[in-house]
Design a protein around this motif. Structure first.
Motif, short mmCIF file in Angstrom:
data_model
loop_
_atom_site.label_atom_id
_atom_site.label_comp_id
_atom_site.label_asym_id
_atom_site.label_seq_id
_atom_site.Cartn_x
_atom_site.Cartn_y
_atom_site.Cartn_z
N LEU A 51 10.27 7.40 -34.52
CA LEU A 51 11.56 8.06 -34.72
C LEU A 51 12.18 8.50 -33.40
O LEU A 51 13.40 8.46 -33.22
N ALA A 52 11.33 8.90 -32.46
CA ALA A 52 11.83 9.36 -31.16
C ALA A 52 12.53 8.24 -30.40
O ALA A 52 13.38 8.50 -29.54
N ALA A 53 12.19 6.99 -30.71
CA ALA A 53 12.79 5.85 -30.02
C ALA A 53 14.14 5.44 -30.61
O ALA A 53 14.76 4.50 -30.12
N GLY A 54 14.61 6.14 -31.65
CA GLY A 54 15.91 5.84 -32.23
C GLY A 54 15.97 4.48 -32.91
O GLY A 54 16.83 3.66 -32.56
N GLY B 191 16.07 11.07 -42.49
CA GLY B 191 16.49 12.15 -41.61
C GLY B 191 16.88 11.66 -40.22
O GLY B 191 17.66 12.31 -39.52
N ALA B 192 16.35 10.50 -39.83
CA ALA B 192 16.68 9.91 -38.53
C ALA B 192 17.90 9.01 -38.62
O ALA B 192 18.26 8.35 -37.63
N GLY B 193 18.53 8.95 -39.80
CA GLY B 193 19.77 8.19 -39.92
C GLY B 193 19.63 6.78 -40.47
O GLY B 193 20.61 6.02 -40.43
N LEU B 194 18.48 6.42 -40.99
CA LEU B 194 18.30 5.09 -41.54
C LEU B 194 18.50 5.11 -43.05
O LEU B 194 18.10 6.05 -43.73
N ARG B 195 19.12 4.06 -43.57
CA ARG B 195 19.25 3.87 -45.01
C ARG B 195 18.00 3.13 -45.51
O ARG B 195 17.59 2.13 -44.92
N ILE B 196 17.41 3.60 -46.58
CA ILE B 196 16.22 2.96 -47.16
C ILE B 196 16.68 1.94 -48.20
O ILE B 196 17.29 2.32 -49.21
N ILE B 197 16.40 0.67 -47.94
CA ILE B 197 16.78 -0.39 -48.88
C ILE B 197 15.52 -1.06 -49.40
O ILE B 197 14.73 -1.61 -48.63
N ALA C 53 9.93 -10.92 -34.60
CA ALA C 53 10.91 -11.96 -34.28
C ALA C 53 12.33 -11.51 -34.54
O ALA C 53 13.27 -11.88 -33.80
N ALA C 54 12.54 -10.69 -35.58
CA ALA C 54 13.88 -10.21 -35.92
C ALA C 54 14.32 -9.04 -35.06
O ALA C 54 15.43 -8.54 -35.23
N GLY C 55 13.47 -8.60 -34.17
CA GLY C 55 13.83 -7.49 -33.29
C GLY C 55 13.73 -6.13 -33.93
O GLY C 55 14.37 -5.17 -33.48
N ALA C 56 12.93 -6.01 -34.99
CA ALA C 56 12.74 -4.72 -35.63
C ALA C 56 12.04 -3.76 -34.67
O ALA C 56 11.35 -4.18 -33.74
N ASP C 57 12.22 -2.48 -34.93
CA ASP C 57 11.69 -1.46 -34.02
C ASP C 57 10.30 -0.98 -34.39
O ASP C 57 9.62 -0.37 -33.57
#
Length: 267
Positions: free
Chosen positions: A109-112, A185-191, A137-141
């Motif tokens: 989470l600290a890495a945004g 809480g870190a601003g991500l939408r859960i899909i 490969a998709a560049g996920a964090d």
């Protein structure tokens, strides 16, 4: 040269195929030139031991040179010793022992992060390894493992990642509700990826996939339980245009992650 396949040292390496030994030692098994090559390139300090047959290093001189540059000693073995250490039926002549390196959710989470894969109760090692590889490969964090998802240091998982294990942060051992709450809480939408969800193409057209997203993938056989689905902000399904009954979990996850990767790079 190690010549006795029944020696304590060889048996200690072979035991790492079992989770109990990995949990006790904090070590895991690497097999094959590709996995070892990536470990040397990205986490050389984590390699504890490197074993190889002379013929294997002749076939992979770049790996021999990389080990030397990283000041990693190669312990030569006979074919029978290497076979005793390896988890595969036909090993490729190179095995390493490395330290585990899990990442905390707090560090993720600290890495945004903008794109994350959550694996809830994914039990098949090949599927998990392929999802990790696709996320890389998709560049996920990050890849976040919750519930009783298979150990990412399982030898079959490690092989299926083809080295991506060393490229992308992986967290494990947490509960899904805590992970989704923290990500939201870190601003991500859960899909959630679910066959009962809304059409993915409509979500793409609405711009939903361009937002910071944590994709939630469930068990291969059962999918996501109702309690898990309730933790998501939305649920989407991949359309089936042919006659296939469904898609393999890892294949579906790859498509979902790339859909988000495309959308985030266009927006």
């Amino acid at each position: 040269m190690l010549e006795n396949p029944r020696s304590p040292r060889v048996r200690a390496v072979a035991k790492l195929a079992k989770r109990s030994a990995r949990d006790e030692t904090g070590l895991f098994l690497l097999e094959g030139p590709q996995s070892v090559r990536e470990a040397i390139a990205f986490r050389p300090e984590g390699i504890v031991e490197l074993f190889a047959t002379p013929s294997a290093l002749e076939r992979h001189p770049d790996l021999r040179d990389a080990a030397a540059d990283a000041d990693i000693e190669v312990q030569y073995t006979t074919e029978s010793v290497l076979e005793a250490m390896a988890d595969t039926v036909t090993p490729q002549g190179i095995v390493a022992v490395a330290r585990q390196f899990p990442t905390s959710l707090r560090d993720v989470l600290a890495a945004g992060p903008r794109l994350v894969a959550i694996c809830e109760e994914v039990r098949d090692p090949g599927n998990l390894g392929t999802i990790i590889r696709a996320a890389d490969a998709a560049g996920a964090d990050a890849v976040i493992l919750t519930g009783r998802t298979v150990d990412p240091y399982n030898p079959k998982v490690v092989r299926a990642t083809t080295g991506s294990l060393f490229h992308i942060p992986i967290t494990r051992g947490g509960e899904l509700d805590a992970a989704t709450s923290a990500l939201r809480g870190a601003g991500l939408r859960i899909i959630a990826a679910d066959v009962k969800g809304d059409d993915l193409l409509a979500a793409r057209s609405a711009g939903l996939l361009a937002e910071p997203t944590a994709w939630l993938f469930g068990n291969e056989a059962r999918g996501l339980e109702d309690e898990a689905l309730a933790l998501a902000d939305a649920a989407l399904r991949l359309p089936i245009y042919g006659s296939a009954e469904s898609l393999n979990l890892a294949t579906a996850a790859s498509v979902c992650l790339y859909e988000s990767a495309f959308a985030q790079r266009v927006s």
